[in-house]
Scaffold this active site. Structure first.
Site, short mmCIF file in Angstrom:
data_model
loop_
_atom_site.label_atom_id
_atom_site.label_comp_id
_atom_site.label_asym_id
_atom_site.label_seq_id
_atom_site.Cartn_x
_atom_site.Cartn_y
_atom_site.Cartn_z
N GLU A 261 -10.20 5.74 2.79
CA GLU A 261 -11.03 4.66 3.29
C GLU A 261 -10.11 3.51 3.63
O GLU A 261 -9.00 3.43 3.11
CB GLU A 261 -12.01 4.22 2.20
CG GLU A 261 -11.43 3.25 1.16
CD GLU A 261 -10.30 3.82 0.30
OE1 GLU A 261 -10.22 5.07 0.19
OE2 GLU A 261 -9.50 3.03 -0.25
N LYS B 141 0.80 -1.22 0.00
CA LYS B 141 0.00 0.00 0.00
C LYS B 141 0.84 1.29 0.00
O LYS B 141 0.46 2.30 -0.57
CB LYS B 141 -0.93 0.02 1.22
CG LYS B 141 -1.96 -1.09 1.27
CD LYS B 141 -3.07 -0.87 0.28
CE LYS B 141 -4.32 -1.70 0.50
NZ LYS B 141 -4.17 -3.11 0.72
N SER C 83 1.72 -9.79 -1.26
CA SER C 83 1.35 -8.38 -1.10
C SER C 83 1.52 -7.85 0.31
O SER C 83 1.70 -6.64 0.50
CB SER C 83 -0.10 -8.17 -1.56
OG SER C 83 -0.97 -9.07 -0.89
C1 LIG Z 1 -5.24 -4.11 0.65
C2 LIG Z 1 -4.54 -5.37 0.42
C3 LIG Z 1 -4.87 -6.21 -0.67
C4 LIG Z 1 -6.01 -5.93 -1.60
O1 LIG Z 1 -5.91 -4.76 -2.33
P1 LIG Z 1 -5.50 -4.73 -3.85
O2 LIG Z 1 -5.77 -3.36 -4.28
O3 LIG Z 1 -6.31 -5.76 -4.57
O4 LIG Z 1 -4.04 -5.08 -3.91
C5 LIG Z 1 -4.13 -7.34 -0.85
N1 LIG Z 1 -3.14 -7.68 -0.01
C6 LIG Z 1 -2.81 -6.92 1.05
C7 LIG Z 1 -1.71 -7.36 1.96
C8 LIG Z 1 -3.49 -5.75 1.30
O5 LIG Z 1 -3.17 -5.01 2.37
#
Ligand SMILES: *Cc1c(COP(=O)(O)O)cnc(C)c1O
Length: 393
Positions: free
Chosen positions: A111, A89, A377
Site C-alpha cells: 500500500e 522506507k 525521514s
Molecule cells: C512514509 C513517511 C513517513 C511516515 O511513516 P512512518 O512509518 O511514521 O515513518 C514519514 N516521513 C517520510 C519522509 C515518509 O516517506
C-alpha cells in the site's frame, strides 16, 4: 534490548493479530521465516551489502550549524533524506524484499500513501526481479502524481483505490484483500510498524538501523547522547527506528510528533493520541481515530505520509507507559519548519519530516541550549507542488 512484543504480538495491551482465518497461517509462516532469516548469516551479509552499496548507508549525522545558531538549540539531523529513493522506507523494503525471496515468494504487494513506500517497494522488486503491485488511494494518486510515474517506470502496477476516502487506510484494505487471495506466491510488504503481528516487529527491526547508526555517530561526533530525539509519527516506523537505540536512557527524552493540521471538514485531522481512543484497525489493537460507533473518521494532514487514522501498537504502548512523549505540529508550523531548513541549511525536507523540525522550531524555549537529534525521514522533492502552493513561491 527490545524484548517486545510478546509471543502473541502484544506490546502491553496493544498489538495482536486480528485477521481473517486465511491469513492466520500466512502470518505464522512469516514469523517463522523471519526468525530463520535473522539467524541466516548469508542473508544478513546480503542485506548489509545492499544497505551500504545500493541504498547508501550509513546516512550522515549532520550538525545544522546555521539553524542551531539562529535558534539557540544544538540541532543534529539524521539524514534519511539521503537514502536511495529519498526516505527511510528503503531500509524496510530491502529487508522485506530479501525475506520474501527467502520464503520463495515471487510477487510483492504494497500500500502507499505519499507514494514513498510504493516507490521503495517497486525499487526492491526491480532489484530482485520480482513482480510488484501497489495499491494507492485515488485522492493520493492525484496529490502525489510524480511518485505514481516513478512506480510505473520501475515496472510496478499501480492500482487506484476508490473506496472509502481514497487514501492510505483504503489502500491497506485493498492490499490485505489481495494478500488473502494470493498468499501462496505473494508477500505483503507493509510500509510501517502497523498491521497484525509480526509486521510491527519486523518493520521496527529493519528500521532500527537508523537508531544504531545515530547513537554511535552521536558518540563519535558529539561525545554524548542527545537530550532529545524527535521524529514524526505516521504509522511510526522512522520514529521507532531512531528511538529504538535511545530507549529508557535517563537523560534522553523521546518525542514523537503527530500531524496536528486540520482539514476542511470540522474535526478532520490526524492526531491519534490527542483525539483517538483504543480500537482495532488493520489487524491490531491501537489508538484509532473513530466515532462513537467505532467507525473510522476521515483524516487530514498537509502531508499524505502522516494521514493515517491509527498508529503502530508499539507507539500506543510507549504513549501509555510515558516512554515517549507525543505532541502535535500544525500544517503551518510544519510549513515554517520546511521553509527554515530550506533557507538556512539548503535542505528541503519532506512535509512529514517538516513536522519534526517545525515542532522544535515552534517550541524554542523548551529546547534552548539542548542537543536535539531530529530524524529527517525524507526529502521534499515529492512535495514541491504543495510547498510551492502553500508558501506562495
Ligand atoms: C512514509 C513517511 C513517513 C511516515 O511513516 P512512518 O512509518 O511514521 O515513518 C514519514 N516521513 C517520510 C519522509 C515518509 O516517506
Amino acid at each position: 534490548m527490545n524484548k517486545m512484543p510478546t509471543a502473541n504480538g502484544y506490546f502491553g495491551i496493544y498489538g495482536g493479530k486480528f485477521v481473517p482465518e486465511t491469513l492466520v497461517n500466512a502470518l505464522g509462516e512469516l514469523e517463522k521465516a523471519y526468525n530463520a532469516f535473522r539467524k541466516d548469516r548469508a542473508m544478513r551479509i546480503e542485506l548489509k551489502s545492499f544497505l551500504s552499496h545500493y541504498a547508501g548507508r550509513p546516512t550522515p549525522l549532520y550538525y545544522a550549524a546555521n539553524l542551531s545558531h539562529k535558534c539557540g538549540i544544538e540541532i543534529f539531523l539524521k539524514r534519511e533524506d539521503l537514502l536511495h529513493t529519498g526516505a527511510h522506507k528503503l531500509n524496510n523494503t530491502l529487508g522485506q524484499g530479501l525475506l520474501a525471496r527467502f520464503m520463495g515468494k515471487k510477487r510483492l504487494i504494497a500500500e502507499t500513501g505519499a507514494g514513498q513506500h510504493g516507490v521503495a517497494t517497486a525499487t526492491v522488486a526491480a532489484l530482485l526481479g520480482m513482480k510488484c503491485t501497489v495499491y494507492m488511494g485515488n485522492v493520493d494518486m492525484k496529490r502525489q502524481a510524480p511518485n505514481v510515474a516513478r512506480m510505473r517506470l520501475l515496472g510496478a502496477e499501480v492500482v487506484p483505490v476508490e473506496s472509502g476516502s481514497g487514501t492510505l487506510k483504503d489502500a491497506i484494505n485493498a492490499a490485505l484483500r489481495d494478500w488473502v487471495k494470493n498468499v501462496r506466491h505473494t508477500h505483503y510488504c507493509i510500509g510501517s510498524v502497523v498491521g497484525p503481528h509480526p509486521f510491527p516487529m519486523i518493520v521496527r527491526n529493519f528500521q532500527s538501523i537508523i537508531g544504531k547508526e545515530a547513537r554511535s555517530q552521536m558518540y563519535t561526533q558529539v561525545g554524548k547522547n542527545p537530550d532529545f530525539v524527535v521524529g514524526c509519527v505516521g504509522g511510526g516506523s522512522n520514529a521507532v527506528g531512531i528511538f529504538s537505540a535511545f530507549l529508557r536512557l535517563p537523560k534522553t527524552k523521546l518525542i514523537g510528533v503527530e500531524a496536528g493540521g486540520f482539514g476542511t471538514k470540522p474535526g478532520q485531522h490526524s492526531a491519534r493520541f490527542a483525539m483517538g481512543r483504543r480500537g482495532i484497525l488493520h489487524g491490531c489493537i491501537t489508538y484509532v481515530l473513530q466515532n462513537k460507533d467505532c467507525q473510522i473518521l476521515p483524516v487530514h494532514s498537509i502531508s499524505a505520509g502522516l494521514d493515517y487514522p491509527a498508529v503502530g501498537p508499539e507507539h500506543a504502548f510507549f504513549h501509555d507507559e510515558q516512554i515517549v512523549e507525543y505532541v502535535r505540529c500544525s500544517d503551518s508550523e510544519a510549513l515554517r519548519g520546511c521553509l527554515a531548513l530550506s533557507k538556512f541549511e539548503g535542505i528541503i525536507p519532506a512535509l512529514e519530516s517538516s513536522h519534526a523540525v517545525g515542532y522544535v522550531l515552534s517550541n524554542r524555549k523548551r529546547f534552548k541550549g539542548c542537543v536535539v537529534l531530529v530524524n529527517l525521514s525524507g526529502r521534499g522533492d515529492k512535495d514541491m507542488d504543495i510547498i510551492a502552493r502553500e508558501a506562495k513561491l
